[in-house]
Design a protein around this motif. Structure first.
Motif, PDB file in Angstrom:
ATOM      1  N   ALA A  35       4.181   6.661   0.661  1.00  0.00           N
ATOM      2  CA  ALA A  35       4.500   5.833  -0.750  1.00  0.00           C
ATOM      3  C   ALA A  35       5.261   4.614   0.015  1.00  0.00           C
ATOM      4  O   ALA A  35       5.164   3.456  -0.629  1.00  0.00           O
ATOM      5  CB  ALA A  35       5.832   6.646  -1.361  1.00  0.00           C
ATOM      6  N   THR A  36       6.254   4.701   1.103  1.00  0.00           N
ATOM      7  CA  THR A  36       6.787   3.414   1.727  1.00  0.00           C
ATOM      8  C   THR A  36       5.534   2.600   2.176  1.00  0.00           C
ATOM      9  O   THR A  36       5.477   1.234   2.020  1.00  0.00           O
ATOM     10  CB  THR A  36       7.683   3.798   2.919  1.00  0.00           C
ATOM     11  OG1 THR A  36       8.580   4.931   2.425  1.00  0.00           O
ATOM     12  CG2 THR A  36       8.200   2.813   3.424  1.00  0.00           C
ATOM     13  N   ALA A  37       4.582   3.136   2.692  1.00  0.00           N
ATOM     14  CA  ALA A  37       3.390   2.156   3.221  1.00  0.00           C
ATOM     15  C   ALA A  37       2.566   1.505   2.163  1.00  0.00           C
ATOM     16  O   ALA A  37       2.287   0.421   1.810  1.00  0.00           O
ATOM     17  CB  ALA A  37       2.363   3.079   3.944  1.00  0.00           C
ATOM     18  N   LEU A  38       2.396   2.405   1.061  1.00  0.00           N
ATOM     19  CA  LEU A  38       2.051   1.710  -0.322  1.00  0.00           C
ATOM     20  C   LEU A  38       2.829   0.591  -0.759  1.00  0.00           C
ATOM     21  O   LEU A  38       2.481  -0.461  -1.259  1.00  0.00           O
ATOM     22  CB  LEU A  38       1.751   2.642  -1.354  1.00  0.00           C
ATOM     23  CG  LEU A  38       1.282   2.066  -2.699  1.00  0.00           C
ATOM     24  CD1 LEU A  38      -0.108   1.492  -2.427  1.00  0.00           C
ATOM     25  CD2 LEU A  38       1.233   3.356  -3.770  1.00  0.00           C
ATOM     26  N   SER A  39       4.176   0.801  -0.777  1.00  0.00           N
ATOM     27  CA  SER A  39       5.416  -0.128  -1.512  1.00  0.00           C
ATOM     28  C   SER A  39       5.074  -1.281  -0.606  1.00  0.00           C
ATOM     29  O   SER A  39       5.297  -2.559  -1.145  1.00  0.00           O
ATOM     30  CB  SER A  39       6.658   0.566  -1.476  1.00  0.00           C
ATOM     31  OG  SER A  39       7.624  -0.447  -1.686  1.00  0.00           O
ATOM     32  N   VAL A  40       4.877  -1.233   0.690  1.00  0.00           N
ATOM     33  CA  VAL A  40       5.051  -2.403   1.557  1.00  0.00           C
ATOM     34  C   VAL A  40       3.852  -3.336   1.519  1.00  0.00           C
ATOM     35  O   VAL A  40       3.797  -4.495   1.403  1.00  0.00           O
ATOM     36  CB  VAL A  40       5.316  -1.811   3.164  1.00  0.00           C
ATOM     37  CG1 VAL A  40       4.806  -3.188   4.090  1.00  0.00           C
ATOM     38  CG2 VAL A  40       6.208  -1.275   3.474  1.00  0.00           C
ATOM     39  N   SER A  41       2.639  -2.741   1.150  1.00  0.00           N
ATOM     40  CA  SER A  41       1.396  -3.480   0.912  1.00  0.00           C
ATOM     41  C   SER A  41       1.511  -4.061  -0.197  1.00  0.00           C
ATOM     42  O   SER A  41       0.870  -5.289  -0.379  1.00  0.00           O
ATOM     43  CB  SER A  41       0.185  -2.357   0.954  1.00  0.00           C
ATOM     44  OG  SER A  41       0.041  -1.409   2.183  1.00  0.00           O
ATOM     45  N   LEU A  42       1.907  -3.388  -1.241  1.00  0.00           N
ATOM     46  CA  LEU A  42       2.144  -4.081  -2.701  1.00  0.00           C
ATOM     47  C   LEU A  42       3.256  -5.210  -2.552  1.00  0.00           C
ATOM     48  O   LEU A  42       3.142  -6.550  -3.136  1.00  0.00           O
ATOM     49  CB  LEU A  42       2.683  -3.231  -3.762  1.00  0.00           C
ATOM     50  CG  LEU A  42       1.523  -2.084  -4.117  1.00  0.00           C
ATOM     51  CD1 LEU A  42       2.489  -1.077  -5.120  1.00  0.00           C
ATOM     52  CD2 LEU A  42       0.644  -2.701  -4.605  1.00  0.00           C
ATOM     53  N   THR A  43       4.435  -5.167  -1.802  1.00  0.00           N
ATOM     54  CA  THR A  43       5.312  -6.172  -1.451  1.00  0.00           C
ATOM     55  C   THR A  43       4.584  -7.294  -0.950  1.00  0.00           C
ATOM     56  O   THR A  43       4.700  -8.392  -1.144  1.00  0.00           O
ATOM     57  CB  THR A  43       6.271  -5.948  -0.597  1.00  0.00           C
ATOM     58  OG1 THR A  43       6.882  -4.554  -1.475  1.00  0.00           O
ATOM     59  CG2 THR A  43       7.402  -6.700  -0.431  1.00  0.00           C
ATOM     60  N   ARG A  44       3.754  -7.136   0.226  1.00  0.00           N
ATOM     61  CA  ARG A  44       3.004  -8.340   0.977  1.00  0.00           C
ATOM     62  C   ARG A  44       2.125  -8.683  -0.010  1.00  0.00           C
ATOM     63  O   ARG A  44       1.909  -9.879   0.257  1.00  0.00           O
ATOM     64  CB  ARG A  44       2.384  -7.756   2.104  1.00  0.00           C
ATOM     65  CG  ARG A  44       3.647  -7.275   3.251  1.00  0.00           C
ATOM     66  CD  ARG A  44       2.998  -6.585   4.405  1.00  0.00           C
ATOM     67  NE  ARG A  44       2.039  -7.281   5.137  1.00  0.00           N
ATOM     68  CZ  ARG A  44       2.180  -8.037   6.327  1.00  0.00           C
ATOM     69  NH1 ARG A  44       3.702  -8.176   6.642  1.00  0.00           N
ATOM     70  NH2 ARG A  44       1.661  -8.865   7.098  1.00  0.00           N
ATOM     71  N   SER A  45       1.373  -8.118  -0.790  1.00  0.00           N
ATOM     72  CA  SER A  45       0.511  -8.627  -1.669  1.00  0.00           C
ATOM     73  C   SER A  45       0.983  -9.521  -2.748  1.00  0.00           C
ATOM     74  O   SER A  45       0.422 -10.604  -3.265  1.00  0.00           O
ATOM     75  CB  SER A  45      -0.537  -7.562  -2.415  1.00  0.00           C
ATOM     76  OG  SER A  45      -0.888  -6.627  -1.632  1.00  0.00           O
ATOM     77  N   ALA A  46       2.190  -9.355  -2.947  1.00  0.00           N
ATOM     78  CA  ALA A  46       3.047  -9.962  -3.980  1.00  0.00           C
ATOM     79  C   ALA A  46       3.577 -11.305  -3.296  1.00  0.00           C
ATOM     80  O   ALA A  46       4.146 -12.278  -3.915  1.00  0.00           O
ATOM     81  CB  ALA A  46       4.023  -9.156  -4.612  1.00  0.00           C
ATOM     82  N   GLY A  47       3.469 -11.609  -2.013  1.00  0.00           N
ATOM     83  CA  GLY A  47       3.661 -12.844  -1.190  1.00  0.00           C
ATOM     84  C   GLY A  47       5.133 -12.540  -0.769  1.00  0.00           C
ATOM     85  O   GLY A  47       5.883 -13.628  -0.424  1.00  0.00           O
TER      86      GLY A  47
END
Length: 439
Positions: A35-47
């Motif tokens: 879940a943390t890896a997914l959250s980091v990916s979404l955070t980076r995708s959001a800029g």
């Protein structure tokens, strides 16, 4: 915190989690890592937090989540590790906006809930919380002087929008760390209280079993005492009469027949008393029946005359006298008086020797009732009585006199057994009674 709580905190240690619990923690940690890896990916995708390379982000995800698998085994080490990684991720912009906070919360919570060293748990959490607040205040001060950071928030005025933002961040962190601390301590105290409750339950179970065993033993002793009183009395009468009948069988058949009649009567009386006793014991098992030790008895003060008659028939003259105004007394005291008189007369027949005479006196006093049995015998019981007076053991003084002591003690009375200065033996039992009201 009270002194008792402090003592319990110092003494009790929460048990180390078992293998199945640790395996469950591992699975929870793996899910949290994903879940943390997914959250980091979404955070980076959001800029947001895009500066750190991927390998740093991957390393950060592993270091902030995987140690949590051991949070209940080594909570202090895990909490320090996760705190350092949390701060490093924020400074390197390799973090996210959600699960990093969840990981830090779990780490601090685990210290309060699972640490087996409470002093260390306290200072580890103090250090982490203090460090986080120092870092927060430093960030707020630095950003206050950088107009490029959050330029929409004005720094002007006594309580500017940026100051309001800073106060809000402090309040959020107070709630965050306060909740982790409070719920961790609550979990530890709940586990401690649960263990104390289980220990108390186990102790109560042991005590209940011990009390039940003692009750059974006391009941057996009481039954044995009753049997001894009944059997010893009637058998002694039958023994005396049988000996008399044997000696006069050829010279005085009529008197021998009278002795045999007395033997028959004593045997019938013994059987009747045994039936009464066994009926009371069986009745204790019936629904609604009263306990055996509280059941009514057919024997009491009214039967003292029968005891005196039996003793006279057995060849031992007894003078029965009642002093004072007769009144009703508790059945337990009446039964005790009867049994003590029965045992004393039985001992007189056994040990006092030939030609003995006995006085049986019952005195009613204002606040007590006293039974006194004296004889003028010179048999071997005189030495036996001296042993009783000198404090010999129950095994030395015999079951009969031990039964007397137990009966008197059971109703709060006093018993005196001793040889008389001019020869003979004395048995005196005194039982306290409620004072009668005067008009």
């Amino acid at each position: 915190m009270s002194t008792t709580d402090s003592h319990l905190n110092a003494e009790w240690q929460r048990p180390t989690p078992s293998g199945p619990s640790l395996r469950k923690d591992l699975w929870v940690t793996l899910v949290l890592a994903a879940a943390t890896a997914l959250s980091v990916s979404l955070t980076r995708s959001a800029g947001v937090f895009t500066e750190a390379p991927v390998w740093q982000v991957a390393l950060w995800v592993a270091l902030i989540t995987l140690p949590l698998a051991l949070r209940r085994r080594w909570p202090e080490i895990v909490a320090v590790t996760v705190s350092v990684v949390f701060a490093a991720g924020a400074m390197l912009e390799a973090s996210d906006m959600l699960f990093s906070n969840i990981c830090l919360y779990l780490a601090i919570y685990a210290v309060g809930a699972w640490s087996r060293h409470r002093v260390a748990a306290k200072w580890v959490r103090v250090t982490i919380v203090a460090g986080m607040f120092i870092w927060l205040f430093a960030q707020l001060i630095v950003q206050a002087n950088q107009l490029t950071m959050m330029p929409d928030l004005s720094r002007e005025g006594f309580f500017s929008p940026y100051a309001a933002f800073g106060v809000l961040q402090v309040l959020i962190n107070l709630v965050y760390f306060g909740a982790a601390w409070y719920f961790g301590e609550s979990a530890w105290k709940s586990a401690r209280n649960s263990t104390a409750l289980k220990d108390s339950t186990a102790a109560l179970t042991v005590e209940r079993e011990r009390t039940a065993a003692q009750a059974i033993t006391l009941e057996r002793v009481r039954i044995a005492r009753e049997l001894h009183d009944v059997v010893a009395h009637h058998v002694s009468v039958m023994g005396v009469q049988a000996g008399a009948a044997r000696r006069i069988l050829s010279s005085a058949p009529g008197q021998a027949a009278d002795a045999l009649t007395i033997i028959e009567q004593s045997a019938r009386s013994a059987v009747d008393e045994l039936h009464t006793m066994l009926g009371a014991l069986r009745g204790h098992d019936a629904p609604g029946s009263e306990p055996t030790n509280q059941s009514s008895s057919t024997r009491g003060i009214a039967q003292l005359g029968e005891l005196a008659d039996e003793s006279r028939t057995a060849g031992v003259p007894v003078r029965l006298s009642i002093v004072g105004e007769e009144r009703s007394i508790p059945a337990t005291i009446g039964l005790s008086i009867y049994r003590i008189a029965q045992e004393a007369l039985t001992n007189t027949r056994k040990h006092a020797g030939p030609g003995v005479s006995t006085d049986l006196r019952l005195r009613y006093e204002t606040d007590a009732i006293e039974l006194e049995i004296t004889d003028d015998g010179v048999g071997p019981r005189r030495q036996f009585g001296a042993a009783v007076a000198s404090g010999a053991s129950a095994e030395t003084t015999g079951l009969g006199q031990r039964g007397m002591r137990e009966r008197v003690a059971a109703v709060g009375g006093e018993l005196h057994l001793d040889s008389r200065p001019r020869g003979g033996y004395l048995v005196r039992a005194r039982f306290p009674l409620m004072k009668r009201e005067t008009v």
